[in-house]
Write an enzyme that holds these catalytic residues in place. Structure first.
Site, short mmCIF file in Angstrom:
data_model
loop_
_atom_site.label_atom_id
_atom_site.label_comp_id
_atom_site.label_asym_id
_atom_site.label_seq_id
_atom_site.Cartn_x
_atom_site.Cartn_y
_atom_site.Cartn_z
N ASP A 1 -21.52 -23.54 -15.31
CA ASP A 1 -20.33 -24.33 -15.63
C ASP A 1 -20.32 -25.63 -14.83
O ASP A 1 -20.01 -26.70 -15.35
CB ASP A 1 -19.08 -23.51 -15.34
CG ASP A 1 -17.80 -24.28 -15.60
OD1 ASP A 1 -17.49 -24.55 -16.78
OD2 ASP A 1 -17.10 -24.62 -14.64
N GLU B 1 -23.82 -20.98 -20.62
CA GLU B 1 -23.73 -21.48 -19.25
C GLU B 1 -24.64 -20.71 -18.32
O GLU B 1 -25.26 -21.29 -17.41
CB GLU B 1 -22.28 -21.41 -18.77
CG GLU B 1 -21.36 -22.37 -19.51
CD GLU B 1 -19.92 -22.29 -19.04
OE1 GLU B 1 -19.21 -23.30 -19.14
OE2 GLU B 1 -19.50 -21.20 -18.59
#
Length: 225
Positions: free
Chosen positions: A47, A119
């Protein structure tokens, strides 16, 4: 994992890293390996990596955009829905390691799970191959939608004009439809945007809203000169 590596455009030196990125917490919990054996930590790192590269891309691509607009555009690019589309294109769902309950509940296509997997895979590529390989993944699969996201999100010229005017201490712009022409099925509207009582820009369009947006765009272009 050869098939997935071909889709990703990257071959892992440590295949276990990719396996970890594809391991959901439900799978790890069923086997007693706990949080350390699932992709949540990789997701956390991914992220941040995605946030950095997307910010860098927008900063370089749009040198005239204010911070607020770039923030909105980045949010559209890295939101769950966007990442889930990336996961679907890559077919990540078919490679996930899921617990029995999650498997039966449709976890392979659940947006939150497959978006998190994107991610996690990004972080795995970063740890295995370095920043350049991670950047290549981000630009190839996620930031290739920059132009389309801009068209749907950041071309709100009325909002941009209002923000710029307010930063200058002036009152909010007002819009006036000055003319409409053509038959009912193909009308053309003309609009003016006024700031402090003065005409700041003009525009036309097939709807009143489009005419106002184009008037705001015209005003912004004049302010750059």
């Amino acid at each position: 994992m050869d098939t997935l590596e071909k889709r990703l455009g990257y071959s892992f030196r440590d295949p276990a890293m990719l396996e970890l990125a594809l391991t959901h917490s439900s799978y790890a919990n069923e086997r007693g390996s706990g949080r350390a054996g699932c992709n949540e930590r990789l997701e956390f790192l991914g992220d941040s990596i995605l946030g950095y590269f997307s910010a860098e891309c927008l900063f370089r691509t749009y040198p005239d955009k204010p911070e607020g607009e770039m923030t909105k555009l980045r949010s559209e690019l890295v939101c769950e829905q966007s990442l889930a589309r990336v996961a679907t294109k890559l077919g990540l769902g078919e490679f996930l390691r899921l617990g029995h309950g999650e498997e039966m509940g449709g976890g392979r296509t659940r947006p939150s799970i497959i978006a998190d997997a994107v991610e996690a895979v990004l972080a795995a590529i970063y740890l295995d191959g370095g920043a350049e390989e991670a950047k290549k993944f981000v630009y190839t699969f996620i930031l290739n939608e920059v132009s389309s996201a801009e068209k749907t999100g950041s071309h709100d010229y009325k909002t941009r004009l209002q923000e710029r005017v307010q930063r200058g201490g002036a009152s909010s712009p007002s819009y006036v439809i000055t003319d409409e022409s053509g038959p009912d099925h193909s009308k053309v509207f003309s609009a003016e945007v006024r700031i402090a009582g003065r005409v700041a820009g003009v525009g036309s369009g097939k709807t009143k809203k489009e005419a106002e947006q184009n008037a705001a765009k015209n005003a912004l272009e004049k302010r750059r000169k």
